[in-house]
Motif scaffolding. Structure first.
Motif, PDB file in Angstrom:
ATOM      1  N   PHE A  51       0.886  -1.109   0.112  1.00 35.70           N
ATOM      2  CA  PHE A  51       0.094   0.078   0.055  1.00 35.70           C
ATOM      3  C   PHE A  51       0.984   1.061  -0.011  1.00 35.70           C
ATOM      4  O   PHE A  51       1.942   1.209   0.596  1.00 35.70           O
ATOM      5  CB  PHE A  51      -0.601  -0.094   1.166  1.00 35.70           C
ATOM      6  N   LYS A  52       0.273   2.219  -0.638  1.00 37.85           N
ATOM      7  CA  LYS A  52       1.239   3.649  -0.623  1.00 37.85           C
ATOM      8  C   LYS A  52       0.299   4.226   0.172  1.00 37.85           C
ATOM      9  O   LYS A  52      -0.970   4.844   0.114  1.00 37.85           O
ATOM     10  CB  LYS A  52       1.083   4.129  -2.280  1.00 37.85           C
ATOM     11  N   GLY A  53       1.171   4.972   1.477  1.00 37.72           N
ATOM     12  CA  GLY A  53       0.568   5.805   2.383  1.00 37.72           C
ATOM     13  C   GLY A  53       0.678   7.198   1.910  1.00 37.72           C
ATOM     14  O   GLY A  53       1.093   7.400   0.830  1.00 37.72           O
ATOM     15  N   PRO A  54       0.268   8.434   2.715  1.00 39.51           N
ATOM     16  CA  PRO A  54      -0.306   8.053   4.036  1.00 39.51           C
ATOM     17  C   PRO A  54      -1.955   7.925   4.037  1.00 39.51           C
ATOM     18  O   PRO A  54      -2.494   8.157   3.083  1.00 39.51           O
ATOM     19  CB  PRO A  54       0.185   9.048   4.828  1.00 39.51           C
ATOM     20  N   PHE A  55      -2.534   7.013   4.732  1.00 37.19           N
ATOM     21  CA  PHE A  55      -3.899   6.812   4.936  1.00 37.19           C
ATOM     22  C   PHE A  55      -4.245   6.567   6.566  1.00 37.19           C
ATOM     23  O   PHE A  55      -3.256   5.953   7.063  1.00 37.19           O
ATOM     24  CB  PHE A  55      -4.429   5.987   3.941  1.00 37.19           C
ATOM     25  N   THR A  56      -5.379   6.770   6.777  1.00 34.22           N
ATOM     26  CA  THR A  56      -5.888   6.194   8.224  1.00 34.22           C
ATOM     27  C   THR A  56      -6.231   4.851   8.192  1.00 34.22           C
ATOM     28  O   THR A  56      -6.807   4.281   7.272  1.00 34.22           O
ATOM     29  CB  THR A  56      -6.941   7.316   8.510  1.00 34.22           C
ATOM     30  N   LEU A  57      -5.698   4.296   9.240  1.00 31.22           N
ATOM     31  CA  LEU A  57      -5.849   2.854   9.300  1.00 31.22           C
ATOM     32  C   LEU A  57      -7.103   2.499   9.897  1.00 31.22           C
ATOM     33  O   LEU A  57      -8.098   3.227  10.421  1.00 31.22           O
ATOM     34  CB  LEU A  57      -4.961   2.373  10.477  1.00 31.22           C
ATOM     35  N   GLY A  58      -7.456   1.188   9.906  1.00 30.51           N
ATOM     36  CA  GLY A  58      -8.902   0.761  10.405  1.00 30.51           C
ATOM     37  C   GLY A  58      -9.864   0.245   9.743  1.00 30.51           C
ATOM     38  O   GLY A  58     -10.523   1.085   8.908  1.00 30.51           O
ATOM     39  N   HIS A  59      -9.952  -1.054   9.193  1.00 27.13           N
ATOM     40  CA  HIS A  59     -10.932  -1.637   8.451  1.00 27.13           C
ATOM     41  C   HIS A  59     -12.206  -2.326   9.078  1.00 27.13           C
ATOM     42  O   HIS A  59     -12.896  -2.855   8.351  1.00 27.13           O
ATOM     43  CB  HIS A  59     -10.101  -2.414   7.545  1.00 27.13           C
ATOM     44  N   GLU A  60     -12.319  -2.211  10.394  1.00 27.01           N
ATOM     45  CA  GLU A  60     -13.124  -2.764  11.101  1.00 27.01           C
ATOM     46  C   GLU A  60     -14.060  -1.631  11.629  1.00 27.01           C
ATOM     47  O   GLU A  60     -13.595  -1.295  12.958  1.00 27.01           O
ATOM     48  CB  GLU A  60     -12.880  -3.889  12.524  1.00 27.01           C
ATOM     49  N   ASP A 119      -8.674   6.243   3.439  1.00 26.09           N
ATOM     50  CA  ASP A 119      -8.839   6.477   4.842  1.00 26.09           C
ATOM     51  C   ASP A 119      -9.794   5.514   5.643  1.00 26.09           C
ATOM     52  O   ASP A 119     -11.067   5.493   5.116  1.00 26.09           O
ATOM     53  CB  ASP A 119      -9.069   7.692   5.190  1.00 26.09           C
ATOM     54  N   GLY A 120      -9.309   4.822   6.843  1.00 25.70           N
ATOM     55  CA  GLY A 120     -10.340   4.043   7.389  1.00 25.70           C
ATOM     56  C   GLY A 120     -11.007   4.675   8.592  1.00 25.70           C
ATOM     57  O   GLY A 120     -10.931   5.904   8.726  1.00 25.70           O
ATOM     58  N   GLY A 121     -11.198   4.025   9.671  1.00 26.60           N
ATOM     59  CA  GLY A 121     -11.894   4.418  10.719  1.00 26.60           C
ATOM     60  C   GLY A 121     -11.100   4.605  12.119  1.00 26.60           C
ATOM     61  O   GLY A 121     -11.783   5.139  13.104  1.00 26.60           O
ATOM     62  N   MET A 122      -9.905   4.669  12.154  1.00 26.53           N
ATOM     63  CA  MET A 122      -9.025   5.128  13.480  1.00 26.53           C
ATOM     64  C   MET A 122      -8.871   6.394  13.272  1.00 26.53           C
ATOM     65  O   MET A 122      -7.874   7.061  13.116  1.00 26.53           O
ATOM     66  CB  MET A 122      -7.883   4.294  13.352  1.00 26.53           C
ATOM     67  N   ALA A 123     -10.113   6.999  13.530  1.00 23.43           N
ATOM     68  CA  ALA A 123     -10.139   8.664  13.359  1.00 23.43           C
ATOM     69  C   ALA A 123     -11.648   9.074  14.040  1.00 23.43           C
ATOM     70  O   ALA A 123     -12.265   8.166  14.354  1.00 23.43           O
ATOM     71  CB  ALA A 123     -10.051   9.143  12.061  1.00 23.43           C
TER      72      ALA A 123
END
Length: 342
Positions: A51-60, A119-123
């Motif tokens: 994967f190429k960043g940056p992006f926000t983690l969290g896929h659940e 961008d995922g849900g760890m935000a």
């Protein structure tokens, strides 16, 4: 807003402040109630997935609808929802049948989903690009429900695919009683009456397996593990084997125990190899390597949770604790599922 970000492979996650997103046409802005911490994230952080960043983690992810983009109908602000994790193209045959986990255009997509390229849900907030990816939670707490979107959906998909073999006289082997294995035991108890044998190298996890309804528990680190299970299943062998570890010893154990007309499902990503030679695998046996589950199956998983038949064993943490939680996960010190709550 605060977010846990993937920067590049080989670097730890960084907690930074980024702008609160605004939903564009057809998008939904979610106020996050919980984001599960998954072992797959470690493969992302270690650079094993390119994967190429940056992006926000969290896929659940689960939370409440904060705002609707132009043209979005059928939802309202405040609705509690879970986010379906594997984002496909939305138009191929598999996507049209809700199986976006097996999207035919997967290789050409710029992202695998929120927390996996996007961008995922760890935000505090997250953009969901299409309302088709939302499943209503009803009265379920989003923090409690977040892991259901992977830790429950993945084993549910594997178990449902093997349902025809899970007869009352069959034996199912569940290897690895971590987050997914614990959910698998509950799903099996809710959906079939087969005998359940659970294996792990941890005495604590084997005790958890007993509490969750396993009929037999065996320490897979024991030299006598294969013999103990073989004495139990006899010539028929294990009918369905679910390996949530995927290490060489667990794959070897499961493949040695399955019988004819059986199914071996390898879910874990611990780097083991299954070798095939003609006439060595039992006749009629099948091998499955599942990836997540379908959108329709997530609806069914949520229904099981709402009825009280399954429940994730969670511990909650602030976003600021993300790096520490990932370290504990890497060391095998998270007994069930960790959830980050903004």
């Amino acid at each position: 807003m605060k977010a846990v970000r993937f920067i590049e492979g080989g670097r730890p996650p960084e907690i930074v402040d980024i702008a609160k997103p605004e939903p564009g046409p057809g998008e939904v802005l979610l106020r996050i109630g919980g984001a599960g911490v998954c072992h797959s994230d470690l493969h992302v952080l270690d650079g094993e997935v390119p994967f190429k960043g940056p992006f926000t983690l969290g896929h659940e992810n689960a939370g409440w609808i904060e705002a609707l983009g132009q043209g979005v109908t059928g939802w309202k602000e405040g609705d509690a929802v879970a986010v379906y994790g594997p984002w496909g193209c939305g138009s191929c045959h598999h996507c049209q049948t809700s199986a976006e986990n097996y999207c035919e255009n997967h290789a050409s997509l710029p992202t695998f989903g929120g927390g996996l390229g996007s961008d995922g849900g760890m935000a505090e907030y997250m953009i969901v690009p299409d309302p088709r990816l939302l499943v209503p939670l009803g009265e379920l707490d989003p923090a409690q429900a977040a892991p259901l979107s992977d830790a429950a959906l993945t084993p549910y998909h594997a178990i449902k695919a093997a349902q025809a073999k899970l007869t009352p006289d069959a034996t199912v082997l569940v290897t690895g009683i971590g987050g997914l294995g614990q959910m698998a035991l509950q799903i099996l108890k809710a959906t079939c009456s087969s005998r359940i044998v659970a294996t792990d190298i941890s005495a604590d996890k084997l005790e958890t397996a007993r509490k969750l309804g396993a009929d037999v528990v065996v320490n897979s680190g024991s030299k006598s593990a294969e013999e103990e299970i073989r004495d139990l299943v006899g010539g028929r062998g294990v009918t369905v084997a679910l390996d949530f570890v995927g290490a060489q010893p667990t794959i070897d154990l499961a493949s040695s125990l399955i019988g004819r007309d059986s199914r071996l499902t390898i879910v874990g990503l611990a780097g083991g190899t299954l070798s095939y030679n003609a006439n060595t695998m039992p006749y009629g046996s099948q091998v499955m390597v599942p990836y997540w589950g379908t959108r329709a199956e997530l609806i069914e998983v949520i229904a099981l949770a709402r009825s009280g038949q399954i429940k994730a064993d969670i511990e909650t943490h602030d976003l600021d604790e993300a790096a520490t939680v990932y370290d504990r996960l890497r060391e095998g010190k998270v007994p069930g599922r960790a959830v980050l709550v903004p």
